[in-house]
Write a protein that holds these residues in place. Structure first.
Motif, mmCIF file in Angstrom:
data_model
loop_
_atom_site.group_PDB
_atom_site.id
_atom_site.type_symbol
_atom_site.label_atom_id
_atom_site.label_comp_id
_atom_site.label_asym_id
_atom_site.label_seq_id
_atom_site.Cartn_x
_atom_site.Cartn_y
_atom_site.Cartn_z
ATOM 1 N N UNK A 8 0.843 -1.207 0.000
ATOM 2 C CA UNK A 8 0.000 0.000 0.000
ATOM 3 C C UNK A 8 0.875 1.253 0.000
ATOM 4 N N UNK A 9 1.953 1.252 0.796
ATOM 5 C CA UNK A 9 2.864 2.409 0.833
ATOM 6 C C UNK A 9 3.506 2.634 -0.536
ATOM 7 N N UNK A 10 3.914 1.546 -1.174
ATOM 8 C CA UNK A 10 4.508 1.669 -2.510
ATOM 9 C C UNK A 10 3.470 2.215 -3.485
ATOM 10 N N UNK A 19 -4.895 10.328 -6.350
ATOM 11 C CA UNK A 19 -6.319 10.141 -6.669
ATOM 12 C C UNK A 19 -6.828 8.737 -6.323
ATOM 13 N N UNK A 20 -5.966 7.920 -5.719
ATOM 14 C CA UNK A 20 -6.388 6.597 -5.270
ATOM 15 C C UNK A 20 -6.224 5.487 -6.291
ATOM 16 N N UNK A 21 -5.778 5.827 -7.483
ATOM 17 C CA UNK A 21 -5.489 4.827 -8.509
ATOM 18 C C UNK A 21 -4.152 5.170 -9.149
ATOM 19 N N UNK A 22 -3.503 4.165 -9.729
ATOM 20 C CA UNK A 22 -2.253 4.447 -10.426
ATOM 21 C C UNK A 22 -2.442 4.169 -11.909
ATOM 22 N N UNK A 30 7.630 6.078 -11.881
ATOM 23 C CA UNK A 30 8.211 5.627 -10.618
ATOM 24 C C UNK A 30 9.395 4.698 -10.870
ATOM 25 N N UNK A 31 9.218 3.761 -11.780
ATOM 26 C CA UNK A 31 10.294 2.817 -12.112
ATOM 27 C C UNK A 31 11.500 3.568 -12.669
ATOM 28 N N UNK A 32 11.246 4.545 -13.522
ATOM 29 C CA UNK A 32 12.333 5.334 -14.102
ATOM 30 C C UNK A 32 13.048 6.169 -13.044
ATOM 31 N N UNK A 33 12.313 6.664 -12.030
ATOM 32 C CA UNK A 33 12.938 7.411 -10.931
ATOM 33 C C UNK A 33 13.876 6.520 -10.119
ATOM 34 N N UNK A 34 13.594 5.227 -10.103
ATOM 35 C CA UNK A 34 14.454 4.281 -9.397
ATOM 36 C C UNK A 34 15.729 3.975 -10.182
ATOM 37 N N UNK A 35 15.831 4.562 -11.383
ATOM 38 C CA UNK A 35 17.027 4.351 -12.199
ATOM 39 C C UNK A 35 16.898 3.202 -13.173
ATOM 40 N N UNK A 36 15.702 2.644 -13.282
ATOM 41 C CA UNK A 36 15.456 1.571 -14.236
ATOM 42 C C UNK A 36 14.669 2.146 -15.402
ATOM 43 N N UNK A 63 -5.182 -4.806 -8.491
ATOM 44 C CA UNK A 63 -4.406 -5.127 -9.694
ATOM 45 C C UNK A 63 -2.923 -4.850 -9.470
ATOM 46 N N UNK A 64 -2.642 -3.758 -8.753
ATOM 47 C CA UNK A 64 -1.269 -3.401 -8.434
ATOM 48 C C UNK A 64 -0.637 -4.471 -7.545
ATOM 49 N N UNK A 65 -1.388 -4.983 -6.564
ATOM 50 C CA UNK A 65 -0.896 -6.045 -5.682
ATOM 51 C C UNK A 65 -0.528 -7.269 -6.516
ATOM 52 N N UNK A 66 -1.402 -7.640 -7.461
ATOM 53 C CA UNK A 66 -1.115 -8.785 -8.335
ATOM 54 C C UNK A 66 0.162 -8.553 -9.141
#
Length: 155
Positions: A8-10, A19-22, A30-36, A63-66
């Protein structure tokens, strides 16, 4: 494996506009900010690979959890396969099946594979063993062999 509160934090970190959805775009950002590097097309491919065809660019928390579990389970499977491969390699070297690789076994296998010339003296192999023999018993166990195989070879 992460619990739901961790996921949930991620999810909330990925949800830039809160807005409660990604969206696929937010996940990629987000992935690109991690350097990937991951494009939206790549992410959609991963989603299809896990058997989900998304109709919109929005992922609900479930869906994100999956997706999270799919990605991390895949990494765990790859690590398990790598460990199995290392065990197979270890067993090739451990000719007498005593759970250790001796200098003689190392010499026979490396020479048979043509990786090191037959003319190398026994001291050469003893040095190789000594470098990774953490318990100083003159042989390599599986853990020491694993360290040897994962280290960079230096001249």
């Amino acid at each position: 494996m992460a619990d739901l509160s961790e996921i949930r934090r991620v999810y909330e970190m990925v949800d830039e506009n809160a807005d409660g959805v990604v969206t696929v775009n937010e996940i990629c950002g987000f992935i690109n900010k991690l350097g990937l590097q991951m494009s939206e097309e790549d992410l959609r491919f991963v989603l299809r690979d896990k058997g989900e065809e998304i109709c919109s660019d929005i992922l609900q928390f479930e869906e994100f959890v999956d997706l999270y579990h799919f990605i991390f389970n895949r990494e765990q499977d790859e690590e398990e396969n790598e460990s199995e491969d290392l065990m197979e390699a270890f067993n090739i070297f451990d000719e007498n099946r005593d759970g250790y690789i001796s200098c003689e076994e190392l010499q026979r296998v490396l020479s048979a594979l043509g990786l090191i010339p037959h003319t190398q003296p026994p001291q050469y192999y003893k040095k190789m063993i000594c470098r990774y023999d953490l318990d100083c018993n003159g042989v390599l166990d599986f853990s020491e062999f694993k360290n040897m195989m994962s280290s960079e070879i230096s001249p």
